[in-house]
Design a protein around this motif. Sequence first.
Motif, short mmCIF file in Angstrom:
data_model
loop_
_atom_site.label_atom_id
_atom_site.label_comp_id
_atom_site.label_asym_id
_atom_site.label_seq_id
_atom_site.Cartn_x
_atom_site.Cartn_y
_atom_site.Cartn_z
N MET A 1 26.32 48.27 37.39
CA MET A 1 27.14 48.13 36.21
C MET A 1 27.23 46.66 35.82
N GLU A 15 27.33 43.31 38.73
CA GLU A 15 28.46 43.47 39.64
C GLU A 15 28.45 42.46 40.79
N HIS A 31 34.86 44.39 36.57
CA HIS A 31 33.95 45.31 37.25
C HIS A 31 34.72 46.55 37.74
N LYS A 34 35.35 49.21 35.11
CA LYS A 34 34.20 50.03 34.74
C LYS A 34 34.14 51.35 35.50
N ARG A 150 24.60 48.74 42.56
CA ARG A 150 23.67 48.93 41.44
C ARG A 150 22.22 49.09 41.90
#
Length: 160
Positions: A1, A15, A31, A34, A150
């Motif tokens: 993200m 992130e 972060h 999200k 991620r």
Amino acid sequence: MVVDCICEYGKNIPEEQKICRFCGADLTPLHNLKVLPRFFYEDGIKLASQRQWSAAMDRLKTAIFLDPHISEAYLALGNVYLFNGYCDNAIAEYEKALKFDPDNENIKEAKIRAERLKIGKEPEQNLKEPPTKPPEKKTLTSFLQNRPKRNQKKNSNLKE
């Protein structure tokens, strides 16, 4: 993200980067924000499976408010409406979900089922069980700590 910093210079910050290189702001709260839509979505699913319809609708609507592109939340909200006999509302939610995920067969089937129920072609006794399955119980803290990173591979069987 990825996130954008409030200074408006830092864009698409991954992130792993905790500090904005332009203004020095701590990006951890951005972060963390999200992941909130997914948390509310999963909580809504759990509440729906427990037949706590009003609370489930609140959580699912919150997930949609925080991330209007989360098609699963529209699908789940439509299922809650459908299970409670609100076919028009369910169809509207399924149509919203299809805007973001037009190839999703589950959404297409749910919409067809709601349309059939609306015109009386499918018996309502087929809706004896809640249309969603509960995810495992999570708190926001455990959700944040255990979500995949991620670049982390989702399938350990993949060759490197």
